[in-house]
Motif scaffolding. Structure first.
Motif, mmCIF file in Angstrom:
data_model
loop_
_atom_site.group_PDB
_atom_site.id
_atom_site.type_symbol
_atom_site.label_atom_id
_atom_site.label_comp_id
_atom_site.label_asym_id
_atom_site.label_seq_id
_atom_site.Cartn_x
_atom_site.Cartn_y
_atom_site.Cartn_z
ATOM 1 N N ASP A 248 27.650 27.768 40.660
ATOM 2 C CA ASP A 248 28.573 28.609 41.420
ATOM 3 C C ASP A 248 29.234 29.637 40.506
ATOM 4 O O ASP A 248 29.358 30.820 40.852
ATOM 5 N N ASP A 249 29.626 29.191 39.330
ATOM 6 C CA ASP A 249 30.250 30.079 38.350
ATOM 7 C C ASP A 249 29.274 31.201 37.965
ATOM 8 O O ASP A 249 29.622 32.394 37.984
ATOM 9 N N LEU A 250 28.034 30.822 37.657
ATOM 10 C CA LEU A 250 27.045 31.828 37.262
ATOM 11 C C LEU A 250 26.713 32.761 38.428
ATOM 12 O O LEU A 250 26.543 33.971 38.240
ATOM 13 N N ALA A 251 26.632 32.212 39.648
ATOM 14 C CA ALA A 251 26.325 33.039 40.825
ATOM 15 C C ALA A 251 27.396 34.109 41.024
ATOM 16 O O ALA A 251 27.112 35.263 41.333
ATOM 17 N N ARG A 252 28.663 33.710 40.830
ATOM 18 C CA ARG A 252 29.753 34.692 40.952
ATOM 19 C C ARG A 252 29.658 35.759 39.879
ATOM 20 O O ARG A 252 29.951 36.933 40.109
ATOM 21 N N GLN A 253 29.261 35.348 38.682
ATOM 22 C CA GLN A 253 29.113 36.331 37.606
ATOM 23 C C GLN A 253 27.984 37.306 37.925
ATOM 24 O O GLN A 253 28.074 38.496 37.632
ATOM 25 N N LEU A 254 26.907 36.788 38.530
ATOM 26 C CA LEU A 254 25.778 37.657 38.900
ATOM 27 C C LEU A 254 26.228 38.702 39.910
ATOM 28 O O LEU A 254 25.967 39.895 39.756
ATOM 29 N N ILE A 255 26.898 38.265 40.966
ATOM 30 C CA ILE A 255 27.282 39.208 42.017
ATOM 31 C C ILE A 255 28.352 40.170 41.498
ATOM 32 O O ILE A 255 28.399 41.335 41.874
#
Lengths: 383, 383
Positions: A248-255
């Protein structure tokens, strides 16, 4: 600390000369064990890059000793020669590390339809292997960047164990995952089946619900490697939650780093008849170019939200739909609601709630706005 | 000559004051008979504007004596009050024209979620009725424009009869039709069933295969009205072909005037296992934002074509796909083909051929590029 936050892992990132810019472009992640368990999820695109075809095969054994990742070229749509290049990459890493090639996963990102410069990539593997370190996680995360403006890492600490990871990706983020490469590592002592179930559950509610531009890559790869070096086997639920948090943390960083984006948009679909309905509606809203332009212009254009909902097969009555933008219910019962001038659109975060009034299920999809910068960046792409 | 090319029709276009700009915003098309046959197709969006709900009901009788069209407001997502506004519009036109309200179709285009200024619209109908003329087709076509830069008309002459029409639409063009309003008229003496079959066949291969930005409107309406004034009943095949030609001409004008577009892109899918497969692949390519940006930048990025094909459920083998851009087969057998530098991208027209090597069926989908101008125009939309 990235992929080296968990004990038992070493990593490196080097400039092999694959990118003409001379930037770092090759990363190596090695699992020193004692366990070599791994799970992976890959793009749903039917046009799969050579490294995806290779790694899917490797992951069938549930055993991965090392991952070679390169930016500067996707090695997709490169025919049998491209697959041979991936094979040669694995063989070279196996030779240098003293492993078996069948345990080495490969991931590539960059332009489609261009062969990799193997005369640079293969020596790069030797260079990376020589630089392997238990503190090399950051360097590895930097080496997999393409149009990313920042490198992305995340760590969750358990009780004597950890899950860490790195990600790259900025364009092509979509439900089937993105030109998104992610490597997660853990020193928890978990077998392949446990890793697989935790990883699939985590990606389903994180990376799979990020939709930057509706485009689905040929190269998406998410790997989870376990070394067992902590000697601790946490409960599967606790472990799965840690994996989900890192994803979830990485997904937020991606977006948050999506190409050209000026708004981070969180779409929360509530009171859906099913979770599938909620996800379908969320994606339809996330992919609506007209809405994404409006939000870029700080225009709380809820009509475009309704228009997007109307294209789905989800259960709803058009006259019972409600939409809130940044807390203001601008649409009530499918019609004009509270004053749209009350919506404060000045900040980067935008929160849309779509109430289907058809059940009790919910889902959140994340996207970003559509900007002139996105167009510029993708009109003249180079990695 | 627009909707007045066919005998038996009168039209008018006036400025009623619905648009704050003061431009023309109300059109009236009247069928003087002797026949009042009509057929219609409407948006597939489940969130339907009030005028669409009204006109669908009117068309069930197969009889339309007049059409009132307004720009400056879509009257969508306006609740029961919005529907009452549409009803009042039909009643007013009926009163002025001496018709029955149940024979009057209504079409609206503009912003969603805003009530129409009925105090301006209703007097506008009187003004339009007073200006009705057998030469009013051009004025009507001008009055339905929103962000269109030009008005769109087309005529095909038969042997003693004609089919003519007008269209508006620039954004929101998509498979389920667009905020696209089209009125076609003919003086051929054709019954409702004949009109219906000709219109459905024509829209299926023209407007339905135009996909500018993947967005589907709440207001799409295509009407075909027959006056029978020529006294001639052509063969149905000949008539259907004339309707198809007019629709195809208007569809090209729509895509040529798409918001912000700098390239007209024709995607021809060949050797598909079925026509449905060919259309699915064509749409997937047409909706790929990354490809649309690349083409804007005159970059023949065939990897993005393959990536779009890969997301479909069409029958194909990734290793047998071929792609030509402007006549150069840049991708052969799923891999690098002829030199991409040979592709001449300087002109507005771009022709993509996607060869699925899986059968004998074909379909063509038209779209345009994605530009910074599209973003600007839709970040601050006003009709």
């Amino acid at each position: 600390m990235s992929v080296t936050a968990a004990k038992g892992f070493e990593a490196a990132g080097v400039a092999a000369g694959i990118k003409v810019s001379g930037s770092e472009d090759l990363a190596l992640v090695v699992n020193r064990g004692p366990r070599l368990a791994a799970a992976g999820v890959f793009t749903a695109n039917r046009v799969k890059a050579a490294p995806v075809q290779w790694s899917e095969q490797v992951l069938r054994s549930g055993r991965v000793s090392a991952v070679v990742l390169n930016s500067g070229g996707a090695n997709a749509c490169t025919g049998p020669e491209g697959f041979q290049d991936t094979h040669a990459t694995a063989e070279k890493a196996a030779e240098v590390l003293g492993h078996s090639a069948g345990e080495i996963a490969i991931a590539s990102t960059g332009l489609i339809g261009v062969r990799l410069p193997m005369d640079k990539l293969l020596p790069g593997i030797e260079k990376a292997a020589a630089g392997l370190s238990a503190h090399g996680g950051e360097k590895a995360a930097i080496a997999i960047k393409t149009t990313d403006t920042v490198h992305k890492t995340a760590v969750v600490q358990g009780d004597g164990w950890a899950v860490g990871g790195m990600a790259k990706g900025a364009g092509m983020l979509a439900p089937g995952l993105a030109t998104m490469l992610v490597v997660l590592t853990t020193d928890a002592d978990i077998d392949t089946a446990g890793l697989d179930s935790a990883l699939r559950a985590a990606t389903r509610s994180t990376f799979d619900r990020v939709d930057s531009d509706g485009c689905m890559s040929t190269n998406d790869t998410v790997l989870l490697l376990a070394s067992g070096a902590s000697g601790i086997t946490p409960g599967l639920e606790v472990f799965a939650e840690a994996v989900r948090e890192v994803c979830d943390d990485l997904a937020r960083q991606l977006i948050g780093d999506a190409e050209g984006a000026s708004k981070d948009i969180r779409i929360e679909v509530i009171n859906a008849a099913s979770e599938d309905d909620a996800v379908e509606v969320g994606r339809s809203i996330a992919r609506n170019n007209l809405l994404k332009c409006a939000l870029h212009g700080e225009d709380p254009n809820w009509g475009r939200v309704l228009s997007a909902i109307g294209t789905t097969s989800a259960a709803f009555d058009p006259d019972r739909l409600n939409v809130a933008i940044n807390g203001v219910w601008v649409c009530r019962n499918g019609s004009v609601g509270d004053d749209r001038d009350l919506v404060d659109m000045r900040y980067r975060d935008v929160h849309i709630v779509a109430d289907l009034a058809a059940g009790t299920r919910t889902a959140t999809v994340r996207t970003n706005d559509l900007t002139a910068d996105y167009v510029h960046e993708n009109s003249a792409y180079s990695s």
